[in-house]
Design an enzyme around this catalytic site. Structure first.
Site, mmCIF file in Angstrom:
data_model
loop_
_atom_site.group_PDB
_atom_site.id
_atom_site.type_symbol
_atom_site.label_atom_id
_atom_site.label_comp_id
_atom_site.label_asym_id
_atom_site.label_seq_id
_atom_site.Cartn_x
_atom_site.Cartn_y
_atom_site.Cartn_z
ATOM 1 N N LYS A 70 0.715 -1.293 0.080
ATOM 2 C CA LYS A 70 0.046 0.027 -0.199
ATOM 3 C C LYS A 70 0.907 1.118 -0.009
ATOM 4 O O LYS A 70 1.772 1.201 0.785
ATOM 5 C CB LYS A 70 -0.737 -0.154 1.030
ATOM 6 C CG LYS A 70 -1.959 1.214 1.136
ATOM 7 C CD LYS A 70 -2.886 0.894 2.282
ATOM 8 C CE LYS A 70 -4.005 1.954 2.542
ATOM 9 N NZ LYS A 70 -4.812 1.831 3.999
ATOM 10 N N SER A 144 -9.416 1.594 2.871
ATOM 11 C CA SER A 144 -8.619 2.615 2.130
ATOM 12 C C SER A 144 -7.537 1.522 1.367
ATOM 13 O O SER A 144 -6.915 2.187 0.235
ATOM 14 C CB SER A 144 -7.954 3.653 2.902
ATOM 15 O OG SER A 144 -7.147 2.821 3.870
ATOM 16 N N SER A 168 -9.784 -0.543 7.223
ATOM 17 C CA SER A 168 -9.151 -0.545 5.910
ATOM 18 C C SER A 168 -8.640 -1.783 5.181
ATOM 19 O O SER A 168 -8.223 -1.778 4.105
ATOM 20 C CB SER A 168 -8.096 0.556 5.785
ATOM 21 O OG SER A 168 -8.866 1.955 5.766
#
Length: 592
Positions: A70, A144, A168
């Site tokens: 990420k 996210s 997330s």
């Protein structure tokens, strides 16, 4: 892309890391937007592959396994953007967790897209593009950690790193038929991670199976001197704690279930409850209101100001650099006072005490991963409210310091993946993963990328932060020394009998009358005993309180299982009375 199958293929020579990683890299290039923000330079990837030539799959447990990162997690030499070009920087050092994975042989492919500054649960809040669901294009990927989930779901990476402050690492997992591990806070280092809420952030894994997540956690959990919030992993939460749940485990189900009008979610949730009962679980309905109130504190309380501590300076200097929806979420932060913060902390502690009491008698709690999915069109019309809907069952988790695993549990009528979350006390991660593994196998859903389960279902029984103890005398329920168990949080599980291989003796002397349990080769009998559950952290002090000639060893029960329990040294039987004929200590006491 299965980790175990890749390692097996490397060992037998049927493929090599260069071929696998090159293929993954090309897939990443083909799906560059909006899944990826940037790819690792191929020259760096080749250098990592060259280093693998000096090692072997036998040496490195993640030898040649491609993974995604990420883009709020540092990879040395590659920009970290947090999905905000104006914020971007190039780190000289990778995040600790990334360093550990590379040292284990894993190869990073690139940096995955996310909701800007990890503020969102839907995957559309990025200037690099909105991430669509891997199965149904009318829905978001979830966020996210949007690109991280897609990298695994689309078959580019074997696993991916994400983060989870409010859900997330769980919401995008459930929306894409993946396992999302949000480990206990501090168990996986967050050094080298752009903070969302520094006191709450967790680094997460996305995998196709719970067994893969268990393997990754066991390899990477541990203290990190770079991370002042890191925590040591207790011995009961190690790799050998992963296994099948013991029959009789207790799972909580909220009385206040909310599905926001969804027709599919209630049916799928009840089917999951039935599967857990089929695995030997006992459903316990619980009051979920304190968990829900804690969840509201995350965005209605001062923790929004904690997010502002990272993003605020950029908003103040260059407001247009931050997406309007993120600015709207953080708008109230500057007005938050120290008094507000302490009041919210006090209320959170009250709620945690309530929630901890509920969890004390449970092995885990089961909830939907989200009440209902939201479409891209709904997010466009009501971006804040529809995003909030996705966090209904996730926002409280880190505030209350619990471990959680999102598990695939079905498909909705329109084909969209649907999942549940199992959560429990801190440092019960491997037990939760063992339950998730059993649930995955019982549900029998197809795995992403046509993968198959790496191994057969584990034969070992899963362990958590509770230890079972067999008692046969003064520690029995209601007797003289039973307080030594209850004062340590002990709970009676069952009254049962030993296997017919024991003799029972009334020991001579001592302030409290006590029996001695002796295992014999011949003329044994079954003796009435109780099985208690005790917090593992209390087991040592309990053992210290046991006087000679008694001690703790293994006792065989009538079902053939062996459990830690009271045994007696042979020399301690001198002068004792054989009371086996009574069948147990209670019957003997009643007779005298």
């Amino acid at each position: 892309m299965s980790i175990a199958r890749l390692i097996a293929a490397y060992r037998d020579g049927s493929t090599d890391p260069g071929e696998v990683v090159a293929r993954a890299y090309e897939r990443a290039r083909a799906t560059s937007e909006p899944t990826w923000i940037s790819l690792a330079a191929w020259s760096r990837v080749k250098a990592m592959l060259e280093r693998l030539r000096d090692a072997s799959p036998a040496d490195l447990p993640l030898y040649g396994v491609p993974f995604a990162i990420k883009d709020n997690i540092d990879l040395a030499g590659v920009p970290t953007t947090a999905a905000c070009p104006e914020f971007a920087y190039v780190p000289q050092r990778s995040a600790t967790l990334v360093e550990r994975l590379i040292a284990l042989g894993a190869v990073p492919v690139g940096k995955a897209n996310l909701d800007q500054f990890a503020t969102g649960l839907n995957g559309t809040r990025s200037p690099y593009g909105a991430c669509r669901n891997s199965v149904h294009p009318d829905y978001p990927s979830g966020g996210s950690s949007a690109g991280s989930a897609l990298a695994v779901a689309l078959g580019v990476a074997s696993f991916a790193l994400g983060t989870d402050t409010a859900g997330s690492g769980r919401v995008p997992a459930a929306l894409n038929n993946l396992v999302g591990l949000k480990a206990t806070k501090g168990l996986l280092s967050t050094a080298g991670v752009v903070p969302a809420c520094r006191t709450l952030d967790c680094t997460t894994f996305f995998t196709s199976t719970a067994a893969e997540a268990s393997r990754l956690l066991a390899l990477t959990a541990g203290l990190d001197e770079r991370d002042e919030y890191s925590r040591a992993n207790p011995s009961w939460n190690g790799a050998d704690a992963f296994g099948r749940p013991r029959a009789g485990f207790r799972f909580g189900v909220p009385r206040q279930l909310e599905f926001l009008g969804c027709a599919d979610s209630p049916r799928l949730f009840e089917a999951t409850v039935a599967r857990l009962e089929g695995l030997g679980g006992q459903r316990v309905d619980i009051d979920f209101s304190p968990f829900l109130e804690a969840a509201r504190l995350l965005y209605e309380g001062p923790w929004v100001a904690e997010r502002y501590a990272v993003v605020g300076p950029l908003i103040e200097a260059k407001p247009d650099a931050v997406l309007p929806v993120i600015r709207d979420v953080l708008r109230a932060a500057p007005a938050c006072t120290a008094v507000d913060t302490f009041r919210s902390q006090y209320r959170l502690q009250q709620l945690k005490a309530q929630c901890d009491r509920i969890l004390a008698d449970l092995d885990c709690v089961l909830t939907p991963a989200y009440p209902r999915p939201v479409t891209l069109a709904e997010l466009h019309e009501q971006p804040v409210q529809r995003n909030a809907d996705l966090g209904w069952y996730t926002n409280f988790m880190n505030l209350l310091d619990y471990a959680a695993v999102a598990v695939p549990a079905g498909f909705m009528a329109n084909g969209l993946p649907w999942g549940v979350t199992v959560f429990g006390r801190a440092f019960t991660d491997q037990w939760l993963l063992g339950l998730a593994d059993s649930l995955q196998r019982a549900t029998a859903l197809p795995l992403v990328g046509d993968r198959a389960f790496e191994t057969a279902a584990p034969a070992a029984v899963a362990r958590n932060d509770r230890s079972r103890v067999v008692v046969c005398g003064a520690h029995l329920d209601g007797l003289a020394l039973n307080w030594q168990l209850t004062a340590r949080g002990g709970r009676l599980l069952t009254a049962t009998q030993t296997a017919p291989r024991y003799r029972l003796h009334a020991l001579a002397g001592g302030a409290v009358r006590r029996p001695g349990l002796e295992r014999v080769a011949e003329a044994g009998a079954s003796i009435a005993v109780e099985v208690w559950e005790l917090p593992s952290a209390e087991l040592g002090s309990f053992l210290d309180a046991i006087p000679a000639p008694l001690g703790l060893g293994k006792v065989e029960l009538e079902d053939g299982g062996w459990v830690t329990g009271f045994i007696c040294e042979g020399k301690g039987l001198a002068g004792s009375e054989d009371i086996t004929r009574y069948g147990g200590w209670r019957a003997y006491i009643a007779s005298t």
